[in-house]
Design a protein around this motif. Structure first.
Motif, PDB file in Angstrom:
ATOM      1  N   MET A  54       5.634 -61.699   3.628  1.00 34.55           N
ATOM      2  CA  MET A  54       6.141 -60.349   3.833  1.00 34.55           C
ATOM      3  C   MET A  54       7.613 -60.351   4.221  1.00 34.55           C
ATOM      4  SD  MET A  54       4.490 -59.411   7.561  1.00 34.55           S
ATOM      5  CE  MET A  54       5.068 -57.768   7.565  1.00 34.55           C
ATOM      6  N   VAL A  55       8.297 -59.307   3.787  1.00 34.42           N
ATOM      7  CA  VAL A  55       9.651 -59.064   4.242  1.00 34.42           C
ATOM      8  C   VAL A  55       9.502 -58.360   5.582  1.00 34.42           C
ATOM      9  CG1 VAL A  55      11.806 -57.844   3.789  1.00 34.42           C
ATOM     10  CG2 VAL A  55      10.546 -58.913   1.903  1.00 34.42           C
ATOM     11  N   LYS A  56      10.197 -58.856   6.584  1.00 31.16           N
ATOM     12  CA  LYS A  56      10.097 -58.346   7.948  1.00 31.16           C
ATOM     13  C   LYS A  56      11.435 -57.738   8.343  1.00 31.16           C
ATOM     14  CE  LYS A  56       8.430 -58.316  12.246  1.00 31.16           C
ATOM     15  NZ  LYS A  56       7.836 -57.107  12.659  1.00 31.16           N
ATOM     16  N   PHE A  57      11.383 -56.577   8.980  1.00 29.18           N
ATOM     17  CA  PHE A  57      12.585 -55.888   9.428  1.00 29.18           C
ATOM     18  C   PHE A  57      12.611 -55.910  10.948  1.00 29.18           C
ATOM     19  CE2 PHE A  57      11.360 -54.273   5.340  1.00 29.18           C
ATOM     20  CZ  PHE A  57      12.540 -54.311   4.633  1.00 29.18           C
ATOM     21  N   ASN A  58      13.578 -56.601  11.510  1.00 25.66           N
ATOM     22  CA  ASN A  58      13.762 -56.653  12.954  1.00 25.66           C
ATOM     23  C   ASN A  58      14.810 -55.608  13.309  1.00 25.66           C
ATOM     24  OD1 ASN A  58      11.953 -58.899  13.238  1.00 25.66           O
ATOM     25  ND2 ASN A  58      13.571 -60.170  12.366  1.00 25.66           N
ATOM     26  N   ASN A  59      14.326 -54.398  13.589  1.00 22.97           N
ATOM     27  CA  ASN A  59      15.188 -53.236  13.771  1.00 22.97           C
ATOM     28  C   ASN A  59      15.226 -52.859  15.251  1.00 22.97           C
ATOM     29  OD1 ASN A  59      16.360 -50.689  13.832  1.00 22.97           O
ATOM     30  ND2 ASN A  59      15.332 -49.993  11.977  1.00 22.97           N
ATOM     31  N   PRO A  60      16.380 -53.001  15.910  1.00 24.31           N
ATOM     32  CA  PRO A  60      16.471 -52.691  17.335  1.00 24.31           C
ATOM     33  C   PRO A  60      16.354 -51.200  17.647  1.00 24.31           C
ATOM     34  CG  PRO A  60      18.649 -53.113  16.457  1.00 24.31           C
ATOM     35  CD  PRO A  60      17.668 -53.433  15.355  1.00 24.31           C
ATOM     36  N   ASN A  61      16.392 -50.343  16.640  1.00 20.29           N
ATOM     37  CA  ASN A  61      16.319 -48.899  16.847  1.00 20.29           C
ATOM     38  C   ASN A  61      14.888 -48.374  16.886  1.00 20.29           C
ATOM     39  OD1 ASN A  61      19.242 -48.633  16.663  1.00 20.29           O
ATOM     40  ND2 ASN A  61      18.932 -49.129  14.514  1.00 20.29           N
ATOM     41  N   VAL A  62      13.928 -49.213  16.506  1.00 18.53           N
ATOM     42  CA  VAL A  62      12.527 -48.783  16.477  1.00 18.53           C
ATOM     43  C   VAL A  62      12.001 -48.654  17.901  1.00 18.53           C
ATOM     44  CG1 VAL A  62      10.187 -49.501  15.811  1.00 18.53           C
ATOM     45  CG2 VAL A  62      12.086 -49.752  14.199  1.00 18.53           C
ATOM     46  N   THR A  63      11.414 -47.494  18.193  1.00 20.59           N
ATOM     47  CA  THR A  63      10.855 -47.259  19.522  1.00 20.59           C
ATOM     48  C   THR A  63       9.334 -47.379  19.530  1.00 20.59           C
ATOM     49  OG1 THR A  63      10.849 -44.867  19.128  1.00 20.59           O
ATOM     50  CG2 THR A  63      12.775 -45.815  20.255  1.00 20.59           C
ATOM     51  N   ALA A  64       8.690 -47.298  18.349  1.00 20.62           N
ATOM     52  CA  ALA A  64       7.233 -47.447  18.250  1.00 20.62           C
ATOM     53  C   ALA A  64       6.867 -47.727  16.803  1.00 20.62           C
ATOM     54  CB  ALA A  64       6.527 -46.181  18.734  1.00 20.62           C
ATOM     55  N   GLU A  65       5.733 -48.396  16.622  1.00 17.66           N
ATOM     56  CA  GLU A  65       5.197 -48.673  15.289  1.00 17.66           C
ATOM     57  C   GLU A  65       3.740 -48.244  15.249  1.00 17.66           C
ATOM     58  OE1 GLU A  65       7.543 -52.516  13.643  1.00 17.66           O
ATOM     59  OE2 GLU A  65       5.999 -52.935  15.123  1.00 17.66           O
ATOM     60  N   CYS A  66       3.261 -47.936  14.055  1.00 23.40           N
ATOM     61  CA  CYS A  66       1.858 -47.590  13.932  1.00 23.40           C
ATOM     62  C   CYS A  66       1.013 -48.862  14.069  1.00 23.40           C
ATOM     63  CB  CYS A  66       1.586 -46.904  12.603  1.00 23.40           C
ATOM     64  SG  CYS A  66       1.723 -47.975  11.166  1.00 23.40           S
ATOM     65  N   GLY A  67      -0.264 -48.705  14.243  1.00 25.92           N
ATOM     66  CA  GLY A  67      -1.161 -49.843  14.435  1.00 25.92           C
ATOM     67  C   GLY A  67      -1.173 -50.814  13.277  1.00 25.92           C
ATOM     68  N   CYS A  68      -1.013 -50.320  12.054  1.00 23.57           N
ATOM     69  CA  CYS A  68      -1.037 -51.206  10.891  1.00 23.57           C
ATOM     70  C   CYS A  68       0.319 -51.862  10.648  1.00 23.57           C
ATOM     71  CB  CYS A  68      -1.502 -50.453   9.651  1.00 23.57           C
ATOM     72  SG  CYS A  68      -0.423 -49.115   9.116  1.00 23.57           S
ATOM     73  N   GLY A  69       1.352 -51.402  11.362  1.00 23.05           N
ATOM     74  CA  GLY A  69       2.670 -52.013  11.251  1.00 23.05           C
ATOM     75  C   GLY A  69       3.477 -51.620  10.040  1.00 23.05           C
ATOM     76  N   GLU A  70       3.017 -50.620   9.272  1.00 28.34           N
ATOM     77  CA  GLU A  70       3.737 -50.228   8.067  1.00 28.34           C
ATOM     78  C   GLU A  70       4.723 -49.100   8.269  1.00 28.34           C
ATOM     79  OE1 GLU A  70       1.823 -49.968   4.397  1.00 28.34           O
ATOM     80  OE2 GLU A  70       0.611 -51.739   4.709  1.00 28.34           O
ATOM     81  N   SER A  71       4.615 -48.380   9.363  1.00 31.84           N
ATOM     82  CA  SER A  71       5.565 -47.305   9.605  1.00 31.84           C
ATOM     83  C   SER A  71       6.071 -47.388  11.039  1.00 31.84           C
ATOM     84  CB  SER A  71       4.944 -45.936   9.313  1.00 31.84           C
ATOM     85  OG  SER A  71       3.849 -45.689  10.151  1.00 31.84           O
ATOM     86  N   PHE A  72       7.188 -46.696  11.289  1.00 30.01           N
ATOM     87  CA  PHE A  72       7.843 -46.821  12.586  1.00 30.01           C
ATOM     88  C   PHE A  72       8.480 -45.506  13.001  1.00 30.01           C
ATOM     89  CE2 PHE A  72      10.928 -47.866   9.362  1.00 30.01           C
ATOM     90  CZ  PHE A  72      12.112 -47.285   9.796  1.00 30.01           C
ATOM     91  N   VAL A  73       8.829 -45.436  14.275  1.00 30.16           N
ATOM     92  CA  VAL A  73       9.455 -44.268  14.873  1.00 30.16           C
ATOM     93  C   VAL A  73      10.811 -44.684  15.426  1.00 30.16           C
ATOM     94  CG1 VAL A  73       9.287 -42.557  16.741  1.00 30.16           C
ATOM     95  CG2 VAL A  73       7.229 -43.292  15.533  1.00 30.16           C
ATOM     96  N   VAL A  74      11.782 -43.818  15.260  1.00 34.76           N
ATOM     97  CA  VAL A  74      13.093 -43.984  15.867  1.00 34.76           C
ATOM     98  C   VAL A  74      13.351 -42.708  16.655  1.00 34.76           C
ATOM     99  CG1 VAL A  74      15.564 -44.227  15.448  1.00 34.76           C
ATOM    100  CG2 VAL A  74      13.936 -45.451  14.018  1.00 34.76           C
ATOM    101  N   GLU A  75      13.528 -42.853  17.950  1.00 39.12           N
ATOM    102  CA  GLU A  75      13.794 -41.694  18.793  1.00 39.12           C
ATOM    103  C   GLU A  75      15.187 -41.797  19.377  1.00 39.12           C
ATOM    104  OE1 GLU A  75      10.775 -41.229  21.752  1.00 39.12           O
ATOM    105  OE2 GLU A  75       9.176 -41.269  20.268  1.00 39.12           O
ATOM    106  N   GLY A  76      15.709 -40.709  19.797  1.00 42.11           N
ATOM    107  CA  GLY A  76      17.023 -40.721  20.429  1.00 42.11           C
ATOM    108  C   GLY A  76      18.077 -40.171  19.515  1.00 42.11           C
ATOM    109  N   SER A  77      19.288 -40.428  19.871  1.00 39.99           N
ATOM    110  CA  SER A  77      20.418 -39.836  19.135  1.00 39.99           C
ATOM    111  C   SER A  77      21.082 -40.885  18.271  1.00 39.99           C
ATOM    112  CB  SER A  77      21.410 -39.251  20.130  1.00 39.99           C
ATOM    113  OG  SER A  77      21.841 -40.255  21.023  1.00 39.99           O
ATOM    114  N   LEU A  78      20.458 -41.195  17.177  1.00 41.83           N
ATOM    115  CA  LEU A  78      21.092 -42.105  16.216  1.00 41.83           C
ATOM    116  C   LEU A  78      22.005 -41.325  15.311  1.00 41.83           C
ATOM    117  CD1 LEU A  78      18.172 -44.465  15.200  1.00 41.83           C
ATOM    118  CD2 LEU A  78      20.111 -44.965  16.623  1.00 41.83           C
TER     119      LEU A  78
END
Length: 124
Positions: A100-124
């Motif tokens: 798998m291609v893995k994205f190490n994104n410091p802006n992610v604040t949460a991920e779903c249980g299956c790991g396929e989607s993510f949340v970014v909160e705050g003022s980006l």
């Protein structure tokens, strides 16, 4: 710890990196296709909010930003994804038969249980 600033009005300063393993993976993928470059974008989808998408393409789409990652092929990022992907490292992982291609994104604040989607909160 260092602080990096990002000007969303100057997306050419995006700090997106790619590991040697990911470069080798995409080298193999491009060699076995008609593609000439890699395009990264995000979609609103999944149970958490956003999903990463990677396409092997012949050329960038209008508005895409070319990221300098010192590969034999260009990496393009959709302009509307650059702020969310700021600081992301693109990696490639093998675990047994799974790859798998893995994205190490410091802006992610949460991920779903299956790991396929993510949340970014705050003022980006």
């Amino acid at each position: 710890m260092t602080v990096q600033s990002f000007d969303p009005n100057n997306v050419s300063t995006a700090n997106i990196t790619i590991t040697e393993k990911a470069i080798a993976h995409f080298d193999r993928q491009i060699a076995n296709s008609d593609a000439k470059c890699v395009r990264l974008f995000i979609e609103e989808s999944g149970c958490s909010g956003y999903m990463y998408r990677v396409d092997l393409v012949e050329q960038a789409k209008e508005g895409d930003i070319q990221i300098d990652v010192s590969t034999g092929w260009p990496l393009y990022v959709a302009a509307d994804a650059v702020t969310i992907l700021q600081g992301t490292e693109i990696d490639f992982k093998r675990d047994g038969l799974n790859e798998m291609v893995k994205f190490n994104n410091p802006n992610v604040t949460a991920e779903c249980g299956c790991g396929e989607s993510f949340v970014v909160e705050g003022s980006l």
